[in-house]
Write a protein that holds these residues in place. Structure first.
Motif, PDB file in Angstrom:
ATOM      1  N   GLU A 156       8.749   5.834  48.537  1.00  0.00           N
ATOM      2  CA  GLU A 156       8.630   6.811  47.418  1.00  0.00           C
ATOM      3  C   GLU A 156       9.917   7.035  46.824  1.00  0.00           C
ATOM      4  O   GLU A 156      11.044   7.592  47.626  1.00  0.00           O
ATOM      5  CB  GLU A 156       8.334   8.082  47.966  1.00  0.00           C
ATOM      6  CG  GLU A 156       8.069   9.467  46.785  1.00  0.00           C
ATOM      7  CD  GLU A 156       7.237   8.953  45.713  1.00  0.00           C
ATOM      8  OE1 GLU A 156       6.092   9.071  45.721  1.00  0.00           O
ATOM      9  OE2 GLU A 156       7.899   8.720  44.519  1.00  0.00           O
ATOM     10  N   LYS A 157      10.239   6.706  45.723  1.00  0.00           N
ATOM     11  CA  LYS A 157      11.657   7.133  44.705  1.00  0.00           C
ATOM     12  C   LYS A 157      12.063   8.086  44.461  1.00  0.00           C
ATOM     13  O   LYS A 157      13.182   8.337  44.082  1.00  0.00           O
ATOM     14  CB  LYS A 157      11.775   5.677  44.040  1.00  0.00           C
ATOM     15  CG  LYS A 157      11.855   4.331  44.915  1.00  0.00           C
ATOM     16  CD  LYS A 157      12.044   3.297  43.734  1.00  0.00           C
ATOM     17  CE  LYS A 157      10.710   3.116  42.834  1.00  0.00           C
ATOM     18  NZ  LYS A 157      10.994   1.815  42.075  1.00  0.00           N
ATOM     19  N   THR A 158      10.945   8.836  43.969  1.00  0.00           N
ATOM     20  CA  THR A 158      11.228  10.239  43.435  1.00  0.00           C
ATOM     21  C   THR A 158      11.648  11.315  44.331  1.00  0.00           C
ATOM     22  O   THR A 158      11.039  11.201  45.511  1.00  0.00           O
ATOM     23  CB  THR A 158       9.904  10.584  42.431  1.00  0.00           C
ATOM     24  OG1 THR A 158       8.809  11.026  43.330  1.00  0.00           O
ATOM     25  CG2 THR A 158       9.675   9.680  41.227  1.00  0.00           C
ATOM     26  N   THR A 159      12.582  12.053  44.138  1.00  0.00           N
ATOM     27  CA  THR A 159      12.859  13.033  44.996  1.00  0.00           C
ATOM     28  C   THR A 159      11.962  14.236  44.872  1.00  0.00           C
ATOM     29  O   THR A 159      10.944  14.078  44.099  1.00  0.00           O
ATOM     30  CB  THR A 159      14.336  13.611  44.473  1.00  0.00           C
ATOM     31  OG1 THR A 159      13.980  14.379  43.087  1.00  0.00           O
ATOM     32  CG2 THR A 159      15.345  12.682  44.247  1.00  0.00           C
ATOM     33  N   GLN A 161      12.636  17.056  43.605  1.00  0.00           N
ATOM     34  CA  GLN A 161      13.050  18.026  42.538  1.00  0.00           C
ATOM     35  C   GLN A 161      12.222  18.485  41.315  1.00  0.00           C
ATOM     36  O   GLN A 161      12.027  19.596  41.269  1.00  0.00           O
ATOM     37  CB  GLN A 161      13.997  17.165  41.763  1.00  0.00           C
ATOM     38  CG  GLN A 161      15.071  18.317  40.944  1.00  0.00           C
ATOM     39  CD  GLN A 161      15.714  19.339  41.631  1.00  0.00           C
ATOM     40  OE1 GLN A 161      16.373  18.817  42.725  1.00  0.00           O
ATOM     41  NE2 GLN A 161      15.439  20.395  41.154  1.00  0.00           N
ATOM     42  N   ARG A 162      11.357  17.611  41.015  1.00  0.00           N
ATOM     43  CA  ARG A 162      10.403  17.947  39.857  1.00  0.00           C
ATOM     44  C   ARG A 162       9.117  17.263  40.281  1.00  0.00           C
ATOM     45  O   ARG A 162       8.584  16.507  39.822  1.00  0.00           O
ATOM     46  CB  ARG A 162      10.896  17.432  38.707  1.00  0.00           C
ATOM     47  CG  ARG A 162      10.609  18.492  37.495  1.00  0.00           C
ATOM     48  CD  ARG A 162      11.286  17.946  36.192  1.00  0.00           C
ATOM     49  NE  ARG A 162      11.154  16.464  36.017  1.00  0.00           N
ATOM     50  CZ  ARG A 162      11.826  15.884  34.993  1.00  0.00           C
ATOM     51  NH1 ARG A 162      12.765  16.312  34.186  1.00  0.00           N
ATOM     52  NH2 ARG A 162      11.434  14.537  34.644  1.00  0.00           N
TER      53      ARG A 162
ATOM     54  N   LYS B 103      20.259  17.454  38.135  1.00  0.00           N
ATOM     55  CA  LYS B 103      19.417  17.395  39.427  1.00  0.00           C
ATOM     56  C   LYS B 103      19.079  16.026  39.570  1.00  0.00           C
ATOM     57  O   LYS B 103      18.266  15.416  38.580  1.00  0.00           O
ATOM     58  CB  LYS B 103      18.372  18.531  39.581  1.00  0.00           C
ATOM     59  CG  LYS B 103      19.142  19.915  39.425  1.00  0.00           C
ATOM     60  CD  LYS B 103      17.669  20.964  39.544  1.00  0.00           C
ATOM     61  CE  LYS B 103      18.234  22.527  39.474  1.00  0.00           C
ATOM     62  NZ  LYS B 103      18.417  22.680  37.880  1.00  0.00           N
ATOM     63  N   PRO B 104      18.968  15.262  40.840  1.00  0.00           N
ATOM     64  CA  PRO B 104      18.552  13.991  41.123  1.00  0.00           C
ATOM     65  C   PRO B 104      16.981  13.995  40.968  1.00  0.00           C
ATOM     66  O   PRO B 104      16.058  14.860  41.745  1.00  0.00           O
ATOM     67  CB  PRO B 104      18.718  13.874  42.598  1.00  0.00           C
ATOM     68  CG  PRO B 104      19.847  14.754  42.984  1.00  0.00           C
ATOM     69  CD  PRO B 104      19.670  15.976  42.066  1.00  0.00           C
ATOM     70  N   LEU B 105      16.477  13.154  40.279  1.00  0.00           N
ATOM     71  CA  LEU B 105      15.014  12.880  40.078  1.00  0.00           C
ATOM     72  C   LEU B 105      14.503  11.561  40.821  1.00  0.00           C
ATOM     73  O   LEU B 105      13.474  11.733  41.268  1.00  0.00           O
ATOM     74  CB  LEU B 105      14.581  12.695  38.424  1.00  0.00           C
ATOM     75  CG  LEU B 105      14.715  13.862  37.751  1.00  0.00           C
ATOM     76  CD1 LEU B 105      14.483  13.542  36.254  1.00  0.00           C
ATOM     77  CD2 LEU B 105      13.549  14.881  38.125  1.00  0.00           C
ATOM     78  N   VAL B 106      15.321  10.483  40.622  1.00  0.00           N
ATOM     79  CA  VAL B 106      14.990   9.365  41.215  1.00  0.00           C
ATOM     80  C   VAL B 106      15.976   8.674  41.703  1.00  0.00           C
ATOM     81  O   VAL B 106      17.226   8.560  41.740  1.00  0.00           O
ATOM     82  CB  VAL B 106      14.392   8.086  40.265  1.00  0.00           C
ATOM     83  CG1 VAL B 106      13.901   6.879  40.891  1.00  0.00           C
ATOM     84  CG2 VAL B 106      13.150   8.742  39.411  1.00  0.00           C
ATOM     85  N   GLN B 107      15.901   8.197  43.225  1.00  0.00           N
ATOM     86  CA  GLN B 107      16.832   7.789  44.322  1.00  0.00           C
ATOM     87  C   GLN B 107      17.751   6.523  43.839  1.00  0.00           C
ATOM     88  O   GLN B 107      17.039   5.984  42.940  1.00  0.00           O
ATOM     89  CB  GLN B 107      16.156   7.635  45.548  1.00  0.00           C
ATOM     90  CG  GLN B 107      15.398   8.704  46.144  1.00  0.00           C
ATOM     91  CD  GLN B 107      16.182   9.890  46.989  1.00  0.00           C
ATOM     92  OE1 GLN B 107      17.374   9.789  46.747  1.00  0.00           O
ATOM     93  NE2 GLN B 107      15.699  10.937  47.443  1.00  0.00           N
ATOM     94  N   TYR B 109      17.611   3.360  43.969  1.00  0.00           N
ATOM     95  CA  TYR B 109      16.940   2.186  44.741  1.00  0.00           C
ATOM     96  C   TYR B 109      17.556   1.102  44.264  1.00  0.00           C
ATOM     97  O   TYR B 109      16.734  -0.127  44.597  1.00  0.00           O
ATOM     98  CB  TYR B 109      15.402   2.485  44.228  1.00  0.00           C
ATOM     99  CG  TYR B 109      14.885   2.264  43.050  1.00  0.00           C
ATOM    100  CD1 TYR B 109      14.605   0.975  42.338  1.00  0.00           C
ATOM    101  CD2 TYR B 109      15.029   3.375  41.856  1.00  0.00           C
ATOM    102  CE1 TYR B 109      14.290   0.695  40.979  1.00  0.00           C
ATOM    103  CE2 TYR B 109      14.697   3.199  40.669  1.00  0.00           C
ATOM    104  CZ  TYR B 109      14.340   1.962  40.189  1.00  0.00           C
ATOM    105  OH  TYR B 109      13.932   1.641  38.911  1.00  0.00           O
ATOM    106  N   TYR B 155      13.998   0.767  49.866  1.00  0.00           N
ATOM    107  CA  TYR B 155      13.064   0.858  48.716  1.00  0.00           C
ATOM    108  C   TYR B 155      12.650  -0.630  48.678  1.00  0.00           C
ATOM    109  O   TYR B 155      11.627  -0.674  47.939  1.00  0.00           O
ATOM    110  CB  TYR B 155      13.467   1.599  47.555  1.00  0.00           C
ATOM    111  CG  TYR B 155      13.946   2.719  47.847  1.00  0.00           C
ATOM    112  CD1 TYR B 155      13.103   3.790  47.960  1.00  0.00           C
ATOM    113  CD2 TYR B 155      15.351   3.098  47.852  1.00  0.00           C
ATOM    114  CE1 TYR B 155      13.603   5.221  48.440  1.00  0.00           C
ATOM    115  CE2 TYR B 155      15.616   4.261  48.275  1.00  0.00           C
ATOM    116  CZ  TYR B 155      14.912   5.514  48.432  1.00  0.00           C
ATOM    117  OH  TYR B 155      15.328   6.903  48.720  1.00  0.00           O
TER     118      TYR B 155
END
Lengths: 391, 391
Positions: A156-159, A161-162, B103-107, B109, B155
């Motif tokens: 899973e790459k999304t944090t 956060q949202r 704010k971080p959304l996607v790591q 990768y 990832y």
């Protein structure tokens, strides 16, 4: 509406199934080749596990529902044995893809391969009366439930956060739980059906627009982001025939009406008035979607719509449904079908011209075409027998 | 060839850069909005970090190479500060995307966001004479090197079963190392250039066909799989102008000739004879590619080809190069440019009609259009000044 059970039956048994029987079987290693060109020639031998599960499920279903042909049972067995012996890691997770001879290529990074494996195991267990596969179906189902809150796991790459929740999960569960009805405890089945109906019809079905969203916030509200605005019309329509099946099982007329209304809403929204056909992806605010293939016409979208409309008309003889059925039927059979070589083309450009002349690939296998043919055959047969349609 | 430096200079300074200056700046949070519709209206506020790095790099480059405008320096600073303050995790890896306010959304990768961040830091350090950003550029570069053998880290979904190496790595390193030349040790620069030339021109450039493959086996041989058969013509052509730049630096005439020959080979292979333009993806064996967008015409493919052909003609005045330049120039300026609203459209369908009417999005920002304009302006200026082209 005209009688069409003969069309779908004939096409399933004399065009589609023979194509897969003739071209897809990997006699040497077991399992199936799915990368088949327009005439059925294998152009790539990698094995994508959710397509393995889908084909095994399809042949077991034919055995259970159409005719107890030994050949169909053997084809199904070849797939479930391959998945069981080669397709699962030490924790029982199903890989995404393998080499032809079964070496893992891509890790189990999602639960969809597992869902189709479970369906295949369950349907084969029923066909072969095989207790071991019944157990494996159950075990695979429980593993899916364990992973459902984080289906991609480490990948899973999304944090956090949202966070968004995905329509795909309740949708596939609503189908899976009916498939495994004989295997699961009745309360488990009812509980998952309750969950699916609520999520699909109250959370992902947007009250204001009357259409289905692909992703919503955990509290069910809409998010103004690429994924939050994403619409996948075919996905929404496919889920509606799962809902009709569930509604019939529960004798829930209100649910039938709501599902049928939603099918019409989505078709009104997503029909391409310029070139015909149903668009693949849309953005709910009319912004440019991130999917470059958004304007293409895909086989499964149109087939699932035919199933949904046939089932809808079987329940409610509304001329609006009949008109839509005719429109989608004419478009689909004219553009996708290949009477000469068998199976349907999968990918058309916006104008309805063949974009990729494959019959199978990484994402297209022996599933949507034959399943839809079988579903439409049976729906029309009932309508013809009950004089809903005059023969 | 006609003189065209004025066209590119005027377009860069009066059409393209004003578009980004006017519409993309996030005054409140710093950094840039890149999701801009045809007129420049922001339709999504998420921040994709490689586009942040690319735009900061672009404005710092304009400051360093065109004019020391305080405004350009401030725009570049807004981007590098945003990346430094919000865009990196505790280990110095650059996230894929953030919310507008960081704010971080996607790591992180992959390492591509990091590559463009390093380029932005380096170019800004040069513009502002800022030792801290120089250090950060170096640190980011070293972190990229550390991750290069496993750029996706945790990832990575593919197993070690059938490893392939990717053309993207030597390609981006060949560009990055020249960008950071002032910051790195000379032996580090030469060593990476040696590596890039060898990988690009001897490993990924296929001797038999004379074109570039996207993936090869570790021993350099070709693999018959979806990725192994994949061709990305624009990618190959873009790399060839990096090679021409390197060859000029090293006074390596043979490398120039080899790169120019490869540009022509790729164009011969990938030009769409039916509708014009260069295809986005192809399969080396003519099988159906897995990329559904394969037949689309993308802005960056055509712009990088114009740069490559301008640089090629500057070195070798072969009529074949001039003919290709004219053909690609006419197609590109007719179909992608938007003199009225600024910037270029990015995505056309096979027929050259606008498919997505955005000027920026998740993958298109302030980079290929202005960089190509600047490169073509300078290449034509030199040809005009040296009477290679009659003015």
């Amino acid at each position: 509406m005209k009688p069409q059970s003969a069309l779908y039956k004939d096409s399933l048994l004399n065009n589609v199934i023979p194509f897969w029987e003739k071209h897809s079987l990997d006699i040497e290693n077991g399992g199936y080749f799915t990368c088949l060109d327009s005439k059925g020639k294998v152009y790539d031998t990698d094995k994508f596990m959710w397509l393995q599960g889908r084909q095994a499920w399809m042949f077991a279903s034919l055995y259970n529902q159409v005719e107890q042909k030994e050949k169909w049972l053997q084809i199904a067995k070849s797939g479930v044995d391959f998945i069981r012996d080669k397709g699962m890691d030490a924790h029982g997770n199903v890989y995404f893809s393998l080499t032809a001879d079964g070496k893992p290529l891509v890790q189990p990074y999602n639960i969809f391969s597992d869902c189709f494996a479970a369906m295949a195991f369950g349907q084969y267990a029923l066909a072969a009366n095989d207790i071991k596969y019944k157990d494996l179906a159950k075990k695979t189902y429980l593993n899916i439930l364990k992973r459902r809150d984080n289906p991609k796991g480490l990948y899973e790459k999304t944090t956090s956060q949202r966070p968004l929740k995905s329509f795909a999960l309740p949708m596939i569960l609503s189908n899976l739980v009916l498939e495994l009805e004989d295997i699961l405890k009745p309360e488990e089945v009812e509980q998952t059906i309750d969950f699916s109906i609520k999520e699909v019809m109250e959370v992902f079905l947007d009250k204001k627009s009357g259409i289905i969203y692909e992703f919503v916030k955990p509290d069910g509200s809409l998010e103004d982001s690429f994924n939050g605005r994403l619409l996948n019309p075919g996905h929404g329509i496919e889920a509606m025939w799962f809902m009709i099946d569930i509604a019939l099982r529960r004798k829930d007329k209100e649910l039938i009406h709501k599902a049928v209304k939603t099918i019409i809403n989505i078709l009104d929204y997503s029909w391409d008035h310029e070139f015909g056909g149903i668009l693949y992806f849309m953005d709910s605010k009319g912004q440019p979607p991130q999917q470059l293939e958004w304007d293409q016409k895909l086989w499964w979208v149109h087939l699932e719509t035919l199933v949904a409309l046939a089932k809808a008309y079987e329940q409610i003889q509304d001329p609006e449904i009949a008109q839509w059925y005719t429109k989608v039927h004419d478009y689909s059979w004219r553009h996708f079908a290949d009477p000469e070589n068998g199976e349907w083309y999968g990918y058309l450009n916006r104008r309805g011209e063949v974009l990729l002349d494959l019959k199978g690939g990484k994402w297209k296998g022996c599933f949507h075409v034959p399943r839809a043919m079988l579903q439409c055959w049976r729906a029309f047969e009932k309508m013809e027998n009950n004089n809903i349609i005059n023969t």
